[in-house]
Design a protein around this motif. Structure first.
Motif, PDB file in Angstrom:
ATOM      1  N   THR A 116      69.561  -2.900 107.116  1.00 31.36           N
ATOM      2  CA  THR A 116      70.404  -4.549 106.803  1.00 31.36           C
ATOM      3  C   THR A 116      71.152  -5.376 105.836  1.00 31.36           C
ATOM      4  OG1 THR A 116      68.831  -5.804 108.148  1.00 31.36           O
ATOM      5  CG2 THR A 116      69.647  -3.944 109.579  1.00 31.36           C
ATOM      6  N   ASP A 117      70.458  -5.697 105.364  1.00 29.73           N
ATOM      7  CA  ASP A 117      70.552  -6.321 104.039  1.00 29.73           C
ATOM      8  C   ASP A 117      71.375  -5.577 102.870  1.00 29.73           C
ATOM      9  OD1 ASP A 117      69.385  -9.009 104.563  1.00 29.73           O
ATOM     10  OD2 ASP A 117      67.549  -8.629 103.049  1.00 29.73           O
ATOM     11  N   LEU A 118      70.288  -4.002 102.918  1.00 30.98           N
ATOM     12  CA  LEU A 118      71.417  -3.117 101.639  1.00 30.98           C
ATOM     13  C   LEU A 118      72.929  -2.986 102.449  1.00 30.98           C
ATOM     14  CD1 LEU A 118      71.571  -1.521  99.005  1.00 30.98           C
ATOM     15  CD2 LEU A 118      70.729   0.815 100.875  1.00 30.98           C
ATOM     16  N   MET A 119      73.294  -3.279 102.967  1.00 30.18           N
ATOM     17  CA  MET A 119      74.639  -2.914 104.163  1.00 30.18           C
ATOM     18  C   MET A 119      75.862  -3.984 103.530  1.00 30.18           C
ATOM     19  SD  MET A 119      74.264  -2.370 108.321  1.00 30.18           S
ATOM     20  CE  MET A 119      76.239  -1.968 107.921  1.00 30.18           C
ATOM     21  N   ARG A 120      74.750  -4.841 103.572  1.00 26.01           N
ATOM     22  CA  ARG A 120      75.567  -6.299 103.707  1.00 26.01           C
ATOM     23  C   ARG A 120      75.886  -6.548 102.044  1.00 26.01           C
ATOM     24  NH1 ARG A 120      72.096 -10.365 106.816  1.00 26.01           N
ATOM     25  NH2 ARG A 120      70.821  -9.368 106.680  1.00 26.01           N
ATOM     26  N   ALA A 121      75.399  -5.644 100.802  1.00 27.74           N
ATOM     27  CA  ALA A 121      75.724  -5.448  99.690  1.00 27.74           C
ATOM     28  C   ALA A 121      76.973  -4.576  99.155  1.00 27.74           C
ATOM     29  CB  ALA A 121      74.699  -5.311  99.201  1.00 27.74           C
TER      30      ALA A 121
END
Ligand code: IMP
Ligand code: MG
Length: 175
Positions: free
Chosen positions: A49-54
């Motif tokens: 979920t953090d990666l998809m926001r990056a």
């Protein structure tokens, strides 16, 4: 509780920086495409979920759940407990995993996913413990290499605990 939180080996800031790098790389590599991120539950949920926001390009997120670590010893038997909702045929797929240890889990998963004929299939993993690898796997996006010690935090658990810690730390026994 028999165990205790030990030394922080990867800080929240380190993780943030690394995820930005991986997100940028994916955005560049998949420019003009819409990859499907497959989050392997539960350990990879925070990372995914953090990666998809990056990632700045359009992405689709889906989840998959497989049998746990304890069952691994039974001749590498890994089962799908919750399958994907989306069809990955002819799609660009990135499997997002928390840690590669022996490689059994991911090796099995990649075999199943490949049989569904995706256009491409790559792996993004937060932690890599290469010293314990048995099944060799191609990893396109890698966060950090770690040593033999057991770690928790940032999605990784010990008996379902410590997933909420915002950093990666060692777990020590208090015996
Ligand atoms: P492998 O099949 O040996 O590569 O196992 C990888 C899986 O084991 C990961 O998806 C984790 O769920 C779990 N695992 C391996 N090492 C650790 C650790 O240090 N902390 C928490 N979970 C771990
Ligand atoms: Mg896992």
């Amino acid at each position: 509780m028999p165990e205790k939180i030990g030394e922080i080996i990867i800080t929240e800031a380190d993780i943030k920086t690394k995820i930005k790098e991986i997100g940028n790389a994916i955005s560049k590599d998949y420019h003009g495409k819409e990859p499907i991120l497959i989050c392997v539950l539960k350990g990879a949920v925070i990372f995914a979920t953090d990666l998809m926001r990056a990632i700045s390009i359009p992405v689709v997120l889906d989840f998959l759940s497989i049998s746990t670590y304890a069952e691994r010893s039974e001749a590498g038997a890994v089962r799908i407990i919750k399958d994907l909702d989306v069809d990955i045929t002819k799609r660009d797929v990135i499997v997002v995993e928390d840690i590669i240890d022996t490689g059994f889990t991911l090796g099995y998963l990649l075999r199943i996913l490949k049989a569904r004929n995706p256009a491409s299939l790559k792996v993004a993993v937060l932690l890599d413990r290469p010293s314990l690898r048995i099944v060799e796997l191609p990893v396109a996006y890698k966060g950090f290499e770690i040593s033999d010690e057991f770690v928790v935090g940032y999605g990784l658990d010990y008996n379902q605990r410590y997933r909420n810690l915002p950093y990666i730390c060692l777990l020590t026994s208090t015996k």
